[in-house]
Design an enzyme around this catalytic site. Structure first.
Site, short mmCIF file in Angstrom:
data_model
loop_
_atom_site.label_atom_id
_atom_site.label_comp_id
_atom_site.label_asym_id
_atom_site.label_seq_id
_atom_site.Cartn_x
_atom_site.Cartn_y
_atom_site.Cartn_z
N CYS A 1 6.97 -5.01 15.71
CA CYS A 1 6.46 -3.98 16.64
C CYS A 1 5.04 -4.34 17.07
O CYS A 1 4.21 -4.73 16.25
CB CYS A 1 6.48 -2.60 15.99
SG CYS A 1 8.14 -2.06 15.56
N CYS B 1 6.90 -7.28 6.96
CA CYS B 1 7.97 -6.74 7.79
C CYS B 1 8.32 -7.78 8.85
O CYS B 1 7.46 -8.55 9.28
CB CYS B 1 7.47 -5.46 8.48
SG CYS B 1 8.71 -4.62 9.50
N GLU C 1 0.81 -1.21 0.00
CA GLU C 1 0.00 0.00 0.00
C GLU C 1 0.84 1.26 0.00
O GLU C 1 1.97 1.28 0.48
CB GLU C 1 -1.00 0.00 1.16
CG GLU C 1 -0.56 -0.72 2.40
CD GLU C 1 -1.65 -0.79 3.46
OE1 GLU C 1 -2.23 -1.87 3.61
OE2 GLU C 1 -1.91 0.22 4.12
N CYS D 1 -0.71 1.83 9.03
CA CYS D 1 0.10 1.06 8.09
C CYS D 1 -0.28 -0.41 8.06
O CYS D 1 -0.39 -1.05 9.08
CB CYS D 1 1.57 1.12 8.48
SG CYS D 1 2.02 2.55 9.41
N GLU E 1 10.49 -2.21 6.88
CA GLU E 1 11.55 -1.47 7.56
C GLU E 1 12.60 -1.10 6.50
O GLU E 1 13.33 -1.98 6.03
CB GLU E 1 12.15 -2.34 8.68
CG GLU E 1 13.45 -1.84 9.26
CD GLU E 1 13.44 -0.36 9.67
OE1 GLU E 1 12.48 0.10 10.30
OE2 GLU E 1 14.42 0.34 9.32
N CYS F 1 1.73 -2.62 15.51
CA CYS F 1 1.72 -2.37 14.07
C CYS F 1 1.10 -3.53 13.29
O CYS F 1 1.39 -4.69 13.56
CB CYS F 1 3.15 -2.12 13.60
SG CYS F 1 3.29 -1.79 11.83
N CYS G 1 3.38 8.37 0.77
CA CYS G 1 3.96 7.48 1.76
C CYS G 1 4.19 6.13 1.08
O CYS G 1 3.27 5.51 0.57
CB CYS G 1 3.02 7.33 2.95
SG CYS G 1 3.58 6.12 4.15
N1 SAH Z 1 9.59 0.48 9.84
C1 SAH Z 1 9.69 1.90 9.84
C2 SAH Z 1 8.73 2.61 8.91
C3 SAH Z 1 7.32 2.11 8.80
S1 SAH Z 1 6.20 2.47 10.09
C4 SAH Z 1 9.55 2.43 11.26
O1 SAH Z 1 9.35 1.64 12.15
O2 SAH Z 1 9.71 3.62 11.46
C5 SAH Z 1 5.93 4.20 10.04
C6 SAH Z 1 5.53 4.76 11.39
O3 SAH Z 1 4.19 4.36 11.76
C7 SAH Z 1 6.43 4.30 12.51
O4 SAH Z 1 6.74 5.34 13.37
C8 SAH Z 1 5.57 3.25 13.19
O5 SAH Z 1 6.01 3.01 14.49
C9 SAH Z 1 4.20 3.89 13.08
N2 SAH Z 1 3.07 2.99 13.34
C10 SAH Z 1 2.96 1.67 13.10
N3 SAH Z 1 1.78 1.19 13.51
C11 SAH Z 1 1.09 2.25 13.99
C12 SAH Z 1 -0.20 2.41 14.55
N4 SAH Z 1 -1.01 1.38 14.72
N5 SAH Z 1 -0.55 3.65 14.95
C13 SAH Z 1 0.29 4.70 14.79
N6 SAH Z 1 1.50 4.61 14.25
C14 SAH Z 1 1.91 3.39 13.87
#
Ligand code: SAH
Length: 349
Positions: A121, A117, A97, A338, A165, A124, A110
């Site tokens: 986390c 991934c 996406e 995301c 990532e 996420c 974006c």
């Molecule tokens: N892997 C990279 C980039 C992708 S995520 C990273 O971790 O930065 C982009 C951003 O969205 C990151 O800051 C991530 O922590 C955040 N993110 C992921 N899931 C989320 C959610 N459910 N609500 C808000 N932010 C989220």
């Protein structure tokens, strides 16, 4: 093989590499430049559209190279803010996406950097099914070009904050950024490109030495190792002290301020003490803190901090003279978090 660096993926080649390829066929250098412009400025979907090239040359390209094009299989448009979320199908059938957002300072895309991934986390959606594969430079570029084709509007900013990532796909990422910001291509300003990482320290240090003027955003989400480990498995590998050293190196070598992203999850990392601990990291540094109200994901049990808590948290940082903003929640009504759209499709199909 798809997903690996492939010499035959023509949109991942730099102008110099493309020139070399064409010269080996006895073509003159200006042909490479014409072709490069068709691909990277006009964003054509097939070599057939390269009308100022001889037909024989177009056929030769089609036979010899992969011409990566993404097909939009679903678009959701926010009814509240015009944000558009695209689900793109890759040549091998996988989907990723990309999101198009309109800001005062320009239109932002974006971009996803991987299919899935492996960072894990806990808040996420992108990581729930693990990592499928890396995206090629061309597949990242095509997200920008395909969004431009669909909206017919100029893209001025790119953030690598979609699925994946980016520093776990380092070489393809850097190649993508060089192509995206190349003066012979779409020529997006390096200062308008942001790469967000969960904090892979060796990748951050390497990026500091690339001679790029891009913004590095670090997904911090916790201001102590203990708290960060609750939310992000990568925190078991790299400590906050190591992360801060890498940030300082990045700033020292590039002069670019770091962005700290901090997702606020109710009752988890949004107390006054958390704000003080975050200030202790941010106040001594030339950085910017972006507070993100956590977007609730169906499979995860985190909830958003309420608006009063977010405001109080922000004010505490401000009192410590930290440069802080709260991220506007664009596209909340269209699965803005995301990885949610891809996940839905994979479950349904
Ligand atoms: N892997 C990279 C980039 C992708 S995520 C990273 O971790 O930065 C982009 C951003 O969205 C990151 O800051 C991530 O922590 C955040 N993110 C992921 N899931 C989320 C959610 N459910 N609500 C808000 N932010 C989220």
């Amino acid at each position: 093989m798809r997903g690996e660096m492939s010499g035959t993926d023509i949109k991942s080649l730099s102008l110099e590499e493309l020139t070399g390829e064409l010269e080996s066929r006895g073509e003159r250098a200006f042909r490479a430049k014409q072709m490069y412009q068709w691909m990277h400025i006009k964003g054509v979907e097939s070599p057939d559209e390269m009308t100022n090239l001889p037909a024989a040359l177009r056929e030769w390209i089609k036979e010899r190279y992969d011409f990566t094009v993404l097909r939009s299989v679903q678009v959701q448009e926010s009814q509240t803010d015009g944000t558009k979320k695209f689900l793109f199908e890759l040549p091998d059938g996988n989907v990723v996406e990309s999101v198009w957002m309109r800001y005062k300072h320009g239109n932002t895309v974006c971009v996803s950097s991987q299919v899935g991934c492996r960072m894990g986390c806990r808040f996420c959606a992108s990581t729930l099914g693990g990592l499928e594969r890396n995206l090629l430079p061309s597949e990242m570029l095509e997200q920008v070009y395909a969004v431009g084709r669909a909206t017919r509007e100029r893209v001025s900013h790119v953030v690598v904050m979609g699925i994946g990532e980016p520093l776990d796909n380092y070489d393809n990422l850097v190649k993508f950024i060089r192509l995206l910001t190349d003066g012979n291509g779409l020529h997006i300003s390096q200062r308008n490109v942001t790469v967000s990482t969960c904090g892979i320290v060796p990748g951050m240090r390497r990026l500091a030495g690339e001679g790029l003027q891009i913004t590095l955003a670090l997904s911090l989400h916790g201001a102590t190792d203990e708290k960060r480990r609750l939310l992000m498995p990568i925190a078991d590998k790299y400590s906050i002290a190591e992360l801060m050293e890498a940030c300082d190196e990045y700033f020292g070598r590039t002069g670019r301020r770091i962005t700290f992203e901090y997702g606020l999850a109710g009752g988890v990392n949004d107390t006054d003490q958390d704000a003080e601990e975050l200030s202790a990291l941010a106040a001594p540094r030339r950085c910017h803190v972006n507070l993100i109200p956590i977007n609730p994901v169906r499979e995860r049990d985190y909830r958003q901090s309420n608006v009063h808590r977010i405001q109080a948290f922000k004010e505490r940082l401000e009192r410590r003279r930290v440069n802080v903003t709260v991220r506007r929640e664009l596209g909340r009504d269209i699965d803005g978090a995301c990885g949610q759209l891809r996940r839905k499709r994979n479950i349904v199909n």
